[in-house]
Design a protein around this motif. Sequence first.
Motif, PDB file in Angstrom:
ATOM      1  N   TRP A 191      -0.556 134.878  62.222  1.00 17.59           N
ATOM      2  CA  TRP A 191       0.324 135.906  61.654  1.00 17.59           C
ATOM      3  C   TRP A 191       0.923 136.766  62.764  1.00 17.59           C
ATOM      4  O   TRP A 191       2.118 137.077  62.756  1.00 17.59           O
ATOM      5  CB  TRP A 191      -0.461 136.760  60.670  1.00 17.59           C
ATOM      6  N   ASP A 192       0.106 137.128  63.730  1.00 12.59           N
ATOM      7  CA  ASP A 192       0.570 137.973  64.831  1.00 12.59           C
ATOM      8  C   ASP A 192       1.553 137.247  65.733  1.00 12.59           C
ATOM      9  O   ASP A 192       2.511 137.848  66.242  1.00 12.59           O
ATOM     10  CB  ASP A 192      -0.621 138.445  65.673  1.00 12.59           C
ATOM     11  N   ARG A 193       1.322 135.955  65.951  1.00 12.38           N
ATOM     12  CA  ARG A 193       2.126 135.194  66.926  1.00 12.38           C
ATOM     13  C   ARG A 193       3.363 134.539  66.309  1.00 12.38           C
ATOM     14  O   ARG A 193       4.294 134.192  67.015  1.00 12.38           O
ATOM     15  CB  ARG A 193       1.287 134.100  67.599  1.00 12.38           C
ATOM     16  N   GLY A 194       3.345 134.313  65.021  1.00 10.43           N
ATOM     17  CA  GLY A 194       4.464 133.610  64.389  1.00 10.43           C
ATOM     18  C   GLY A 194       4.280 132.109  64.464  1.00 10.43           C
ATOM     19  O   GLY A 194       4.228 131.416  63.463  1.00 10.43           O
ATOM     20  N   GLU A 195       4.160 131.593  65.670  1.00 15.96           N
ATOM     21  CA  GLU A 195       3.862 130.178  65.887  1.00 15.96           C
ATOM     22  C   GLU A 195       2.710 130.093  66.873  1.00 15.96           C
ATOM     23  O   GLU A 195       2.596 130.902  67.790  1.00 15.96           O
ATOM     24  CB  GLU A 195       5.075 129.420  66.433  1.00 15.96           C
ATOM     25  N   CYS A 196       1.859 129.074  66.687  1.00 18.71           N
ATOM     26  CA  CYS A 196       0.740 128.911  67.620  1.00 18.71           C
ATOM     27  C   CYS A 196       0.186 127.493  67.534  1.00 18.71           C
ATOM     28  O   CYS A 196       0.565 126.711  66.657  1.00 18.71           O
ATOM     29  CB  CYS A 196      -0.367 129.922  67.330  1.00 18.71           C
ATOM     30  N   GLN A 197      -0.711 127.203  68.462  1.00 19.33           N
ATOM     31  CA  GLN A 197      -1.415 125.922  68.487  1.00 19.33           C
ATOM     32  C   GLN A 197      -2.882 126.162  68.141  1.00 19.33           C
ATOM     33  O   GLN A 197      -3.482 127.126  68.623  1.00 19.33           O
ATOM     34  CB  GLN A 197      -1.304 125.289  69.873  1.00 19.33           C
ATOM     35  N   TYR A 198      -3.430 125.283  67.316  1.00 20.37           N
ATOM     36  CA  TYR A 198      -4.837 125.383  66.929  1.00 20.37           C
ATOM     37  C   TYR A 198      -5.543 124.120  67.392  1.00 20.37           C
ATOM     38  O   TYR A 198      -5.208 123.013  66.951  1.00 20.37           O
ATOM     39  CB  TYR A 198      -4.944 125.545  65.418  1.00 20.37           C
ATOM     40  N   VAL A 199      -6.500 124.266  68.296  1.00 21.35           N
ATOM     41  CA  VAL A 199      -7.230 123.128  68.856  1.00 21.35           C
ATOM     42  C   VAL A 199      -8.654 123.154  68.322  1.00 21.35           C
ATOM     43  O   VAL A 199      -9.414 124.088  68.596  1.00 21.35           O
ATOM     44  CB  VAL A 199      -7.241 123.164  70.396  1.00 21.35           C
ATOM     45  N   ILE A 200      -9.019 122.121  67.565  1.00 23.71           N
ATOM     46  CA  ILE A 200     -10.356 122.025  66.990  1.00 23.71           C
ATOM     47  C   ILE A 200     -11.159 121.050  67.848  1.00 23.71           C
ATOM     48  O   ILE A 200     -10.937 119.837  67.801  1.00 23.71           O
ATOM     49  CB  ILE A 200     -10.309 121.534  65.531  1.00 23.71           C
ATOM     50  N   GLU A 231       3.096 125.928  58.281  1.00 19.17           N
ATOM     51  CA  GLU A 231       3.639 124.841  59.093  1.00 19.17           C
ATOM     52  C   GLU A 231       3.909 125.263  60.534  1.00 19.17           C
ATOM     53  O   GLU A 231       4.185 124.412  61.390  1.00 19.17           O
ATOM     54  CB  GLU A 231       4.926 124.315  58.461  1.00 19.17           C
ATOM     55  N   LYS A 232       3.810 126.562  60.808  1.00 26.37           N
ATOM     56  CA  LYS A 232       4.038 127.044  62.171  1.00 26.37           C
ATOM     57  C   LYS A 232       2.795 126.928  63.047  1.00 26.37           C
ATOM     58  O   LYS A 232       2.833 127.237  64.228  1.00 26.37           O
ATOM     59  CB  LYS A 232       4.521 128.488  62.132  1.00 26.37           C
ATOM     60  N   ILE A 233       1.685 126.503  62.429  1.00 26.19           N
ATOM     61  CA  ILE A 233       0.469 126.227  63.204  1.00 26.19           C
ATOM     62  C   ILE A 233       0.471 124.745  63.570  1.00 26.19           C
ATOM     63  O   ILE A 233       0.418 123.884  62.690  1.00 26.19           O
ATOM     64  CB  ILE A 233      -0.801 126.566  62.403  1.00 26.19           C
ATOM     65  N   LYS A 234       0.536 124.450  64.849  1.00 30.57           N
ATOM     66  CA  LYS A 234       0.457 123.067  65.307  1.00 30.57           C
ATOM     67  C   LYS A 234      -1.008 122.749  65.580  1.00 30.57           C
ATOM     68  O   LYS A 234      -1.648 123.417  66.384  1.00 30.57           O
ATOM     69  CB  LYS A 234       1.293 122.859  66.570  1.00 30.57           C
ATOM     70  N   ILE A 235      -1.534 121.737  64.903  1.00 27.57           N
ATOM     71  CA  ILE A 235      -2.970 121.459  64.912  1.00 27.57           C
ATOM     72  C   ILE A 235      -3.291 120.248  65.776  1.00 27.57           C
ATOM     73  O   ILE A 235      -2.672 119.186  65.636  1.00 27.57           O
ATOM     74  CB  ILE A 235      -3.470 121.222  63.475  1.00 27.57           C
TER      75      ILE A 235
END
Length: 311
Positions: free
Chosen positions: A98-107, A122-126
Motif C-alpha cells: 500500500w505504501d509503495r504502490g508497486e513492489c516485489q514479494y519474494v517467498i 496485481e501491483k505485487i510481483k511475486i
Amino acid sequence: MIENTESITAKICSFIRAYHSNYEKNKIFDDYLAYELMGKEEYEEIGQLIEHNYNKNLFDVAYNFSSNKIKETLNEYFSPIPLSRAAFAERELAIFAWDRGECQYVICGAGMDTFAFRNTNEKIKIFEIDHPDTQKYKLEKIKKLEWNIPKNVKYVAVDFSKDDMMEELIKNGFDIIAPSFFTILGVTYYLTLNTFEETIKKISSISSFGSKLIFDFPDNTTFNKNVANRVKVLANITASLGEPMEYGYSISEIENALNRHSFLIDEHSTPKKIQKRFFNNRTDGQSAYENIHFILAKKSTNYNESYYLNI
C-alpha cells in the motif's frame, strides 16, 4: 544458503492452514485454498499421522482421521506458530504494498504457499523460490487443479547445492532497484546462525533501500532445561519425524547479523506481543509459543553495487 525440499513438517504446516480454514470460525489466518492445493489424500495422510502418534506406517486410504482426536494437539503444539507468522507476514506485506504502490514479494522456501492465488493486488510481483523437486510437485498440483497462474507470478527453482538464489531471481525478472519484501518463514529452527546470516547477506546484496525482510526464530531459551514443556514436546516430535530443531538465537545475535548486512529491526514481536496480537481471548487453547519471535527488518542503506559488478 537455505535449502528447501518438501518435508513432513512442511506438509504439517500446509495441513494446519487447511484444517484451521475448514474448522475454525474465529480465524487467525484464513488460507482458504490450502486444502485444495494439498489434496484430500495428503490432507488425510497428515491428519492420520498426528492421530496415530506420528507413526508413518499406519496410513490407510480407506480411513478418515477424527478431527476431535487431533484438535487439542493441533491447537497446543502445531497451529500457533505457522498461523500467527503467516498472518503477521501477509499483514505487513499489505502495508508495504500500500505504501509503495508497486513492489516485489519474494517467498523463500514457498512450499505450498497459496498467496499467489489469493492475492488481489496485481501491483505485487511475486517470486516463489523453492527446490526444483518441490516446485515441480507444486506446479503439477496447480495444473491438475486447472488453476491459472497469474501473470505477476514467477516460480524460481533453486538447487542451493549449485545455484545462486540471487542470480536466479534476476534471471527471472527481479528488479534490483524496485522496493522488495522478503519472507523466510519456518526455517531458522534448523540452521546455524552463520548459515542463516549467509542468506541475509545474499538478500541484502540485491535489496534496495527500504526493502523489508520478515522471519521467525526460536530464541536461546529453546534448549534450556526449564523451558516450557510444549517447547520440548514439539522438538521431540520434529526429531522423531527426522527434522530435529537444533538451534536458538539471542535477539542480540539476530540484531548484529542483520546490522552487518545493512538491515535494521523495524519490529520485534516477542512472545508477549504475539500473544496479545493473535491469541488473547481465544477459547480454543491456542497461545503464543514461549520461545518464538517474529522479526520485521528494513534495509537501511542502498543496494550493494558491488554485487552487480560480479554478475
